[in-house]
Design a protein around this motif. Structure first.
Motif, PDB file in Angstrom:
ATOM      1  N   ALA A  96       0.832  -1.207   0.000  1.00 51.77           N
ATOM      2  CA  ALA A  96       0.000   0.000   0.000  1.00 51.77           C
ATOM      3  C   ALA A  96       0.866   1.255   0.000  1.00 51.77           C
ATOM      4  O   ALA A  96       0.605   2.206  -0.746  1.00 51.77           O
ATOM      5  CB  ALA A  96      -0.937  -0.002   1.207  1.00 51.77           C
ATOM      6  N   VAL A 124      -1.526  -4.729  -3.734  1.00 44.96           N
ATOM      7  CA  VAL A 124      -2.638  -3.780  -3.691  1.00 44.96           C
ATOM      8  C   VAL A 124      -3.766  -4.332  -4.553  1.00 44.96           C
ATOM      9  O   VAL A 124      -3.549  -4.686  -5.716  1.00 44.96           O
ATOM     10  CB  VAL A 124      -2.193  -2.390  -4.192  1.00 44.96           C
ATOM     11  CG1 VAL A 124      -3.386  -1.467  -4.357  1.00 44.96           C
ATOM     12  CG2 VAL A 124      -1.167  -1.793  -3.244  1.00 44.96           C
ATOM     13  N   PRO A 178      -6.295   0.712  -4.968  1.00 42.14           N
ATOM     14  CA  PRO A 178      -5.728   1.913  -4.351  1.00 42.14           C
ATOM     15  C   PRO A 178      -6.768   3.029  -4.282  1.00 42.14           C
ATOM     16  O   PRO A 178      -7.669   3.099  -5.104  1.00 42.14           O
ATOM     17  CB  PRO A 178      -4.588   2.294  -5.298  1.00 42.14           C
ATOM     18  CG  PRO A 178      -5.030   1.769  -6.625  1.00 42.14           C
ATOM     19  CD  PRO A 178      -5.860   0.540  -6.351  1.00 42.14           C
ATOM     20  N   VAL A 237      -6.611   1.984   1.099  1.00 40.49           N
ATOM     21  CA  VAL A 237      -6.056   1.070   0.108  1.00 40.49           C
ATOM     22  C   VAL A 237      -6.428  -0.348   0.549  1.00 40.49           C
ATOM     23  O   VAL A 237      -6.133  -0.752   1.667  1.00 40.49           O
ATOM     24  CB  VAL A 237      -4.518   1.205  -0.008  1.00 40.49           C
ATOM     25  CG1 VAL A 237      -3.965   0.235  -1.052  1.00 40.49           C
ATOM     26  CG2 VAL A 237      -4.118   2.641  -0.335  1.00 40.49           C
ATOM     27  N   VAL A 251      -5.849  -4.225   0.438  1.00 40.81           N
ATOM     28  CA  VAL A 251      -4.646  -5.017   0.219  1.00 40.81           C
ATOM     29  C   VAL A 251      -4.923  -6.497   0.466  1.00 40.81           C
ATOM     30  O   VAL A 251      -5.875  -6.869   1.142  1.00 40.81           O
ATOM     31  CB  VAL A 251      -3.498  -4.549   1.147  1.00 40.81           C
ATOM     32  CG1 VAL A 251      -3.012  -3.168   0.765  1.00 40.81           C
ATOM     33  CG2 VAL A 251      -3.914  -4.592   2.610  1.00 40.81           C
ATOM     34  N   THR A 267      -5.882  -0.503   4.558  1.00 48.06           N
ATOM     35  CA  THR A 267      -4.911   0.397   5.155  1.00 48.06           C
ATOM     36  C   THR A 267      -5.386   1.823   4.947  1.00 48.06           C
ATOM     37  O   THR A 267      -6.196   2.099   4.066  1.00 48.06           O
ATOM     38  CB  THR A 267      -3.508   0.219   4.540  1.00 48.06           C
ATOM     39  OG1 THR A 267      -3.570   0.560   3.156  1.00 48.06           O
ATOM     40  CG2 THR A 267      -2.997  -1.193   4.714  1.00 48.06           C
TER      41      THR A 267
END
Length: 141
Positions: free
Chosen positions: A68, A102, A105, A110, A112, A134
């Motif tokens: 990320a 990822v 995004p 983000v 993941v 994240t």
């Protein structure tokens, strides 16, 4: 990945005392995909002699988090806000490899994923899948 981002990730990873304690190191780095490897040491085993799920989770979290970070602006850091793990098989072998990537995004959030493999005699066994979110935070100056 820019040389500046690679250096930022390496410096950040080196500051993680948990990764040092586990003997973990960065593997392959590219934008949106990071590997973290760790030996299966006597101090990271569970009661049946397999790699402890805590080791699996820790390197999976770092691989996903740095994936990320690799897509964020230079003035950002990443924090994990939630992370789910599915343990698929016992972690037995010489070492573990977590491959973070990822999935989606965003400017702040983000999504993941990290897949963790146990390596024994050169053969990889998929032992865990992690999926999470994240959040980007500004670097304190």
């Amino acid at each position: 990945m820019t040389p500046q981002m690679e250096e930022k990730i390496r410096q950040s990873f080196d500051k993680q005392s948990m990764m040092t304690t586990l003997g973990a190191r960065l593997g392959h780095l590219e934008t949106g995909a990071i590997e973290v490897e760790a030996p299966i040491l006597p101090g990271s085993l569970q009661q049946q002699g397999f790699a402890h799920a805590g080791l699996t989770f820790a390197i999976g979290d770092s691989a996903a988090g740095y994936s990320a970070l690799s897509v964020m602006p230079d003035d950002s850091e990443i924090l994990t806000t939630e992370l789910k793990i599915n343990l698929l098989a016992p972690g037995k072998g010489d070492h573990l490899i977590a491959r973070g990537k990822v999935i989606k995004p965003g400017r702040r959030l983000v999504i993941v994923q990290s897949d963790v493999y146990a390596v024994e005699d050169g053969n990889e066994t998929h032992i865990a899948m992690l999926m999470g979110t994240t959040i980007a935070v500004k670097v304190a100056t």
